[in-house]
Write a protein that holds these residues in place. Sequence first.
Motif, short mmCIF file in Angstrom:
data_model
loop_
_atom_site.label_atom_id
_atom_site.label_comp_id
_atom_site.label_asym_id
_atom_site.label_seq_id
_atom_site.Cartn_x
_atom_site.Cartn_y
_atom_site.Cartn_z
N LEU A 1 0.83 -1.20 0.00
CA LEU A 1 0.00 0.00 0.00
C LEU A 1 0.86 1.25 0.00
CD1 LEU A 1 -2.73 1.46 0.25
CD2 LEU A 1 -2.57 1.16 2.72
N ARG A 2 1.92 1.22 0.80
CA ARG A 2 2.83 2.37 0.83
C ARG A 2 3.49 2.60 -0.52
NH1 ARG A 2 8.44 1.23 3.33
NH2 ARG A 2 8.44 0.20 1.28
N ASP A 3 3.93 1.52 -1.17
CA ASP A 3 4.61 1.65 -2.45
C ASP A 3 3.67 2.09 -3.57
OD1 ASP A 3 6.91 0.88 -1.18
OD2 ASP A 3 6.76 -1.24 -1.77
N GLU A 4 2.41 1.67 -3.49
CA GLU A 4 1.44 2.03 -4.52
C GLU A 4 0.97 3.48 -4.39
OE1 GLU A 4 -1.71 -0.76 -4.18
OE2 GLU A 4 -0.49 -2.49 -4.78
N ASN A 5 0.78 3.94 -3.18
CA ASN A 5 0.30 5.31 -2.96
C ASN A 5 0.86 5.81 -1.63
OD1 ASN A 5 -1.18 7.73 -2.60
ND2 ASN A 5 -2.83 6.93 -3.89
N TYR A 6 2.01 6.45 -1.69
CA TYR A 6 2.71 6.87 -0.48
C TYR A 6 1.89 7.88 0.32
CZ TYR A 6 6.65 8.23 2.49
OH TYR A 6 7.46 8.48 3.57
#
Length: 246
Positions: A54-59
């Motif tokens: 989730l962090r990598d997809e939309n920080y």
Amino acid sequence: MTTPGSEKTPRRRHVVHYIPMIAIATVAVLGAVYLRDYLSFEALQENRQMLLDLRDENYALSALLFMAAYVAIVAFSLPGSAISTLTGGFLFGIFPGVLFNVTASTIGAALIFLAAKWGMGDRLADRMEASTGTVKRIKDGIDENQWSMLFLIRLVPAVPFFVANLVPALVGVSLSRYLVSTFFGIIPAGLVFTSVGAGLSEVFERGETPDLGVFFEPAILLPLLGLCALALLPVLIKALRGRKGI
């Protein structure tokens, strides 16, 4: 002559003031019963890859969701504040992880502070101010050393976080002082826990649990105690001046 309606209105208003604190207490109890397993190190370990994805997809979205969850945990005194701080370090590193952690924790603390202040803080502070004897001396002592006391209760590890959130509201501390002392006062501990969280990847790989005892190691504890002594210094100076008549 008073009418029944005029008697009930102040009482209703008085009861309304307690609604936020009643809601917080209710959610805190329910959270302690039903959410403890979801706000734990084991839960973080099981869901770490999903959180990283989730962090990598939309920080930006992940940062906002994390901070919103952290605010709710603090505001409702839910279990898991330490795990939340570790999660901030795990997901976002020491920086900006510590900034996210401290900011969210301060906002959550401010919400419970406002609820307590609106519910009973102002009235209790007024009663203490109008009282005499020991109660009045305690109130005066707090008022004379507000900054020192506010920083001290944030820096001393033995003071529970929810206690440090509530006490200032009950003695008439202003919101601005509360926010400043909370934000800067929790930075040392927040930095320690965030740095531990930043190293969780290696801990997960070894199948271990994080060593939160690092907080009590001399290299960490002694500087923290030094900050506590620094916060107390103005109080001691005032006390000495009062005794010597300076």
